[in-house]
Design an enzyme around this catalytic site. Structure first.
Site: not given
Length: 620
Positions: A56, A79, A146-147, A445, A475, A502, A504, A508
């Site tokens: 708004d 966003e 608001h916000h 990253g 994925d 793969n 996951g 990591e």
């Protein structure tokens, strides 16, 4: 005087003329609303797409955007994705900027991660974060809108933005609106970093003088100091003379970000020095150039590349960003005494730094000084930079096989985007065709970045008349930002998306927790995504699942698929613990640096010895 020096002087003249004209024409007869003043400036900078989400506090401005004859309102699903898209747009739309529009508070904070990826000392991407904010009267009286945070702190969000943008402008009245808009736009272009601009609802339609729009904004940094620059040129020339021309050039990301590709290529072709790139500098130099030797990544480099770069008597580093993933965990084996660094805003020769001596103006003069070494430098042998497709004794798709194979699929002018993880590392050793562009986010990253970035990159590629837009994403990463596939279809862009399934977060897993459940994800019906996201009759898209080398090769050789006439998604089934060699080594180094393993020897010397031993065992 060189072309670059002339351009810099002209930019400074334009800036001064603009300031003088503002003082003379504040009451000029030609009027324009503040909103349209901003849109006109963006048009002058080559902006044709604006990303964001309506709210708004920006709806009045959005009326102007939607009615604008040349700027397309893209409209994103959230966003964060919009900021990613503006990032990708800016990386591909050279000589322009990306623009993301959000609303006050909730919208702008949601975009912050995407903006931070281009912040100072990070990825260096020119993006304008434009925020619609409450009226100037509300800014003064501070009602519990608001916000807001409910405590009257209307400046909380701009204070947050100060941490992630180079400069900020908070418009408060029409008197300074034009100068403030121009100031942050010039900063955005000249330092190649994000900037922040707030636009109160009641100022959008306020009228101001349009006279300033007749003068172009400066795109060039201020001229180098003539005397200091001359001294630096003498000093660098002396270093090359002492090295007898035994030097190599290493190009990095800021070569691209600060618009010195042409100056760099003129330098290379006139001097003949061997040139290598970092992962973030990939495609700064055409990779079919005969003096290009490949990617240098410290101890993780191919042995023949590591030897050539580290054995040279002198290294000329251009536009470097020495992050961990861009340097093989800081494993460069090149002393400062053998290094000359050229940057956008300073030059360093060995241990001496020279502020405000920028590479864009320095490089052409350096070319003249060092062209005498061309015959000698051209005789320095460079091992051929190739990536042959290996012959493996099974039909399973491995990273060792995948990346050389898709390398044969690429064409000149393709725009190739790789996601954080296996893709960023897999692409590094694959030679790319001439005039292709690699878009990656090695330093920041942020997983999921590549989906929004692909949207922006595809729109910019269409503007520039480039080739196909091709994305490689895992994925796990795509699940964060998958909604933007719907926007791609609505905007009629047609990327080819290779989705590596793969099971996951493989990167990591290699850093820590190979079998931990926190690195697992839910498996989606990937080939049904487009139906869910808007292509109910299947006319806009195609999807495929490939499980072996034979099927993938057949698909890559298919003329219809390769034409990219529709948006396409290829699900590639791979083992969850298969990863490129460079990623495996880098992940081990990162894991040890993070000290997850209690067996790592504490203390700087012991820990670094442990890391070096790991690197050497993996490289050998």
């Amino acid at each position: 005087m060189t072309t670059q020096a002339t351009a810099a002087l002209q930019a400074e003249v334009n800036r001064l003329r603009l300031e003088v004209q503002r003082l003379q024409t504040e009451q000029g007869s030609q009027k324009i609303t503040i909103g349209n003043y901003l849109l006109t400036r963006l048009t002058q900078l080559g902006v044709t797409s604006m990303f964001g989400v309506p709210g708004d506090f920006n709806l009045g401005f959005l009326d102007l955007v939607e009615d604008h004859p040349t700027i397309n309102w893209v409209g994103n699903c959230n966003e964060l994705n919009a900021a990613y898209a503006a990032d990708g747009y800016a990386r591909v739309k050279e000589h322009s900027i990306g623009v993301v529009l959000t609303t006050f508070g909730v919208g702008e904070l949601s975009a912050t991660n995407g903006i931070a990826g281009g912040k100072p000392f990070s990825e260096m991407v020119p993006v304008l974060h434009l925020v619609g904010v409450p009226s100037t009267a509300q800014q003064k009286t501070k009602p519990m809108l608001h916000h807001t945070l409910g405590d009257g702190r209307y400046d909380a969000y701009v204070k947050a933005a100060e941490q992630f943008t180079f400069s900020q402008a908070f418009l408060t009245d029409k008197k300074n609106a034009a100068s403030e808009i121009d100031r942050v736009l010039v900063d955005c272009m000249t330092v190649a970093r994000p900037v922040y601009l707030s636009l109160p609802t009641d100022l959008v339609h306020e009228e101001i003088s349009a006279q300033g729009l007749k003068i172009s904004l400066s795109r060039h940094p201020s001229p180098n100091d003539v005397e200091v620059e001359s001294f630096v040129l003498d000093l660098i020339s002396k270093q090359f003379k002492e090295a007898a021309g035994d030097a190599v050039v290493l190009v990095d990301a800021c070569t691209i970000r600060h618009d010195v590709r042409q100056e760099l290529n003129d330098f290379l072709r006139n001097t003949g020095f061997p040139v290598y790139a970092t992962p973030m500098g990939k495609t700064a130099v055409d990779e079919n150039y005969e003096r290009y030797g490949g990617i240098y990544l410290g101890s993780i480099s191919r042995p023949e590349i590591k030897d050539k770069v580290e054995s040279a008597k002198l290294l000329l580093s251009i536009g470097s960003l020495r992050s961990d993933f861009n340097t093989g965990n800081f494993s460069y084996n090149i002393s400062t005494a053998r290094t000359i660094e050229l940057h956008s805003n300073y030059t360093q020769v060995q241990y001496a730094a020279f502020p405000a001596i920028g590479m864009k103006q320095l490089l052409p003069k350096l070319t003249e000084r060092l062209a005498c070494y061309c015959d000698r430098a051209s005789k320095i042998h460079i091992p051929q930079y190739t990536s042959p497709i290996p012959k493996e004794d099974n039909d399973l798709i491995s990273h060792t096989w995948l990346w050389p194979r898709v390398g044969a699929f690429f064409k000149p002018k393709d725009v190739i985007i790789t996601e954080t993880g296996t893709s960023n590392f897999g692409i590094s050793d694959v030679p790319l065709p001439e005039k292709s562009i690699l878009v990656s986010q090695v330093l920041w990253g942020s997983i999921g970045w590549s989906i929004g970035s692909t949207l922006g990159a595809a729109l910019a590629a269409r503007d520039r008349g480039l080739g196909r837009t091709i994305l490689f994403v895992g994925d796990g990463s795509i699940q964060l930002t998958v909604q933007e596939l719907s926007v791609m279809m609505r905007q009629d862009v047609k990327p080819i998306i290779f989705l590596i399934n793969n099971s996951g977060y493989t990167i990591e897993r290699y850093i820590h927790g190979k079998q931990r459940k926190y690195n697992d994800i839910s498996n989606w019906n990937w080939t049904g995504l487009f139906n869910t996201l808007g292509d109910s009759d299947g006319k806009l898209s195609r999807t495929y699942t490939v499980r072996d080398k034979t099927n993938l090769s057949e698909l890559l050789d298919d003329v219809t698929f390769a034409s990219g006439d529709k948006i396409q998604l290829v699900e590639i089934i791979m083992d969850k613990l298969d990863a490129p060699r460079a990623l495996q080594v880098q992940a081990q180094l990162s894991g040890k640096t993070n000290a997850y393993d209690s067996k790592v020897i504490r203390g700087p010397e012991g820990e670094m010895d442990d890391i070096r031993n790991t690197v050497e065992s993996n490289v050998d």
